[in-house]
Write a protein that holds these residues in place. Structure first.
Motif, PDB file in Angstrom:
ATOM      1  N   LYS A  74       6.720  -3.781   1.519  1.00 47.30           N
ATOM      2  CA  LYS A  74       6.259  -3.452   0.166  1.00 47.30           C
ATOM      3  C   LYS A  74       5.487  -4.643  -0.397  1.00 47.30           C
ATOM      4  O   LYS A  74       5.841  -5.791  -0.137  1.00 47.30           O
ATOM      5  N   ILE A  75       4.452  -4.342  -1.192  1.00 44.05           N
ATOM      6  CA  ILE A  75       3.642  -5.396  -1.804  1.00 44.05           C
ATOM      7  C   ILE A  75       3.541  -5.142  -3.306  1.00 44.05           C
ATOM      8  O   ILE A  75       3.234  -4.023  -3.732  1.00 44.05           O
ATOM      9  N   VAL A  76       3.798  -6.176  -4.098  1.00 42.26           N
ATOM     10  CA  VAL A  76       3.629  -6.090  -5.546  1.00 42.26           C
ATOM     11  C   VAL A  76       2.566  -7.111  -5.951  1.00 42.26           C
ATOM     12  O   VAL A  76       2.649  -8.290  -5.594  1.00 42.26           O
TER      13      VAL A  76
ATOM     14  N   LEU B   8      -7.566  -6.897 -13.057  1.00 46.89           N
ATOM     15  CA  LEU B   8      -8.558  -5.951 -12.536  1.00 46.89           C
ATOM     16  C   LEU B   8      -8.877  -6.247 -11.077  1.00 46.89           C
ATOM     17  O   LEU B   8      -9.062  -5.334 -10.268  1.00 46.89           O
ATOM     18  N   VAL B   9      -8.954  -7.529 -10.736  1.00 50.72           N
ATOM     19  CA  VAL B   9      -9.163  -7.916  -9.344  1.00 50.72           C
ATOM     20  C   VAL B   9      -7.965  -7.466  -8.512  1.00 50.72           C
ATOM     21  O   VAL B   9      -8.113  -7.000  -7.383  1.00 50.72           O
TER      22      VAL B   9
ATOM     23  N   LEU C 100      -7.694  -4.967  -5.182  1.00 53.43           N
ATOM     24  CA  LEU C 100      -6.955  -5.300  -3.966  1.00 53.43           C
ATOM     25  C   LEU C 100      -5.962  -4.189  -3.629  1.00 53.43           C
ATOM     26  O   LEU C 100      -5.828  -3.786  -2.465  1.00 53.43           O
ATOM     27  N   GLU C 101      -5.283  -3.675  -4.652  1.00 64.25           N
ATOM     28  CA  GLU C 101      -4.341  -2.570  -4.452  1.00 64.25           C
ATOM     29  C   GLU C 101      -5.047  -1.360  -3.847  1.00 64.25           C
ATOM     30  O   GLU C 101      -4.569  -0.765  -2.865  1.00 64.25           O
TER      31      GLU C 101
ATOM     32  N   ILE D 216      -4.355   0.359  -0.028  1.00 67.13           N
ATOM     33  CA  ILE D 216      -3.902   1.738   0.139  1.00 67.13           C
ATOM     34  C   ILE D 216      -4.603   2.387   1.334  1.00 67.13           C
ATOM     35  O   ILE D 216      -4.031   3.235   2.026  1.00 67.13           O
ATOM     36  N   LYS D 217      -5.829   1.948   1.603  1.00 70.65           N
ATOM     37  CA  LYS D 217      -6.606   2.518   2.716  1.00 70.65           C
ATOM     38  C   LYS D 217      -5.939   2.292   4.065  1.00 70.65           C
ATOM     39  O   LYS D 217      -6.144   3.067   5.002  1.00 70.65           O
ATOM     40  N   ILE D 218      -5.167   1.206   4.166  1.00 70.98           N
ATOM     41  CA  ILE D 218      -4.468   0.964   5.428  1.00 70.98           C
ATOM     42  C   ILE D 218      -2.980   1.292   5.288  1.00 70.98           C
ATOM     43  O   ILE D 218      -2.131   0.774   5.992  1.00 70.98           O
ATOM     44  N   LYS D 219      -2.715   2.178   4.312  1.00 70.04           N
ATOM     45  CA  LYS D 219      -1.393   2.762   4.108  1.00 70.04           C
ATOM     46  C   LYS D 219      -0.299   1.732   3.805  1.00 70.04           C
ATOM     47  O   LYS D 219       0.842   1.877   4.252  1.00 70.04           O
ATOM     48  N   LYS D 220      -0.644   0.705   3.036  1.00 68.56           N
ATOM     49  CA  LYS D 220       0.378  -0.237   2.595  1.00 68.56           C
ATOM     50  C   LYS D 220       1.084   0.314   1.360  1.00 68.56           C
ATOM     51  O   LYS D 220       0.472   0.981   0.520  1.00 68.56           O
TER      52      LYS D 220
END
Length: 283
Positions: free
Chosen positions: A131-133, A142-143, A147-148, A152-156
């Motif tokens: 998990k990443i916060v 906003l930056v 990044l979020e 998501i594109k690599i399903k994190k």
């Protein structure tokens, strides 16, 4: 102040360093929007020569030197300055040119100070985390949202909230297999500092994207990715810091995507291409 320091160390400078020193004294105004690569090229020396000069002057790097340099330049005693050398009376073309110079300088400066070891370790942390916060305040937030979106594109499993209380609750559920990413230009944003302390108490690894130099955030984070530190605190528009943060995020993501590239990402690319250029139907 800069001239005084140069005079004090003059006897300890090599011929090349002395050449750069004289250039700096004679071109102080122009140096504000100049990258270390440009300065080196104009003086026919290596960037290493300039870094040695900065070190002899008592600075940790070119960024810290430029912060002091910009601060030592006399300011106009009027209310016509927006920020840096952008004047409220500047015509549109001049404003655009100055913004471009600031952006280019920030990108060059950021790439010149990148720590490959820290970048590699940051990529490994992101890959291996469950998990990443992510958290940042204002434009840094906003930056963080960008990044979020890309992660998501690599399903994190990733979350970026602008609310520090929500973020605190999320971090309290993390453990050593997870990751906290903090983005702060100053390195002293109270909410960011508290969130990093919470992560540290829970043994959660962390990455900080913050300016060069010592700060609470840089001392608390597991790994630090540095951004340019020459933006003045009174600026209205965070051009330099935002561009620098985006440059770091782009380096991080591009290398991350290369390591994580697989059939699924290839399919995403192909589908995007098909949507943009749909095949023509034949009659």
């Amino acid at each position: 102040m800069i001239e005084l320091k140069l005079r004090e160390v003059k006897k300890d400078l090599s011929t090349k360093e002395l050449k750069v020193a004289y250039f700096i004294i004679e071109n102080t105004q122009a140096l504000k929007n100049m990258s270390i690569q440009t300065l080196a090229k104009l003086n026919h020396v290596s960037t290493t020569t300039i870094l040695r000069l900065c070190n002899k002057l008592g600075y940790k790097g070119f960024s810290d030197f430029k912060v002091d340099l910009i601060g030592s330049i006399p300011k106009k005693l009027n209310n016509e300055i927006l920020q840096d050398d952008i004047n409220l009376n500047d015509p549109l073309a001049d404003v655009n040119s100055k913004v471009q110079a600031m952006e280019k300088s920030s990108i060059d400066e950021t790439h010149s100070i990148v720590n490959i070891h820290a970048l590699n370790n940051a990529i490994d942390l992101i890959i291996n985390s469950q998990k990443i916060v992510i958290f940042g305040v204002g434009s840094s937030g906003l930056v963080g949202k960008e990044l979020e979106y890309q992660l998501i594109k690599i399903k994190k499993d990733v979350n970026c909230h602008f609310d520090a209380h929500v973020t605190r609750s999320l971090i309290s559920t993390l453990d050593k297999n997870d990751l906290v990413i903090i983005i702060s230009h100053s390195g002293e944003t109270p909410d960011c500092v508290e969130l990093l302390k919470l992560a540290d108490q829970s043994l959660v690894p962390s990455i900080a994207i913050t300016k060069m130099g010592q700060s609470q955030i840089s001392s608390l984070a597991t790994f630090v990715l540095h951004t340019t530190s020459m933006e003045h605190a009174s600026r209205l528009i965070p051009i330099r810091s935002k561009i620098s943060q985006i440059s770091v995020v782009n380096m991080l993501l591009t290398n991350l995507f290369i390591r994580q590239y697989d059939e699924r990402l290839l399919l995403q690319t192909q589908n995007r291409e098909k949507r943009k250029y749909p095949a023509k139907t034949t009659k």
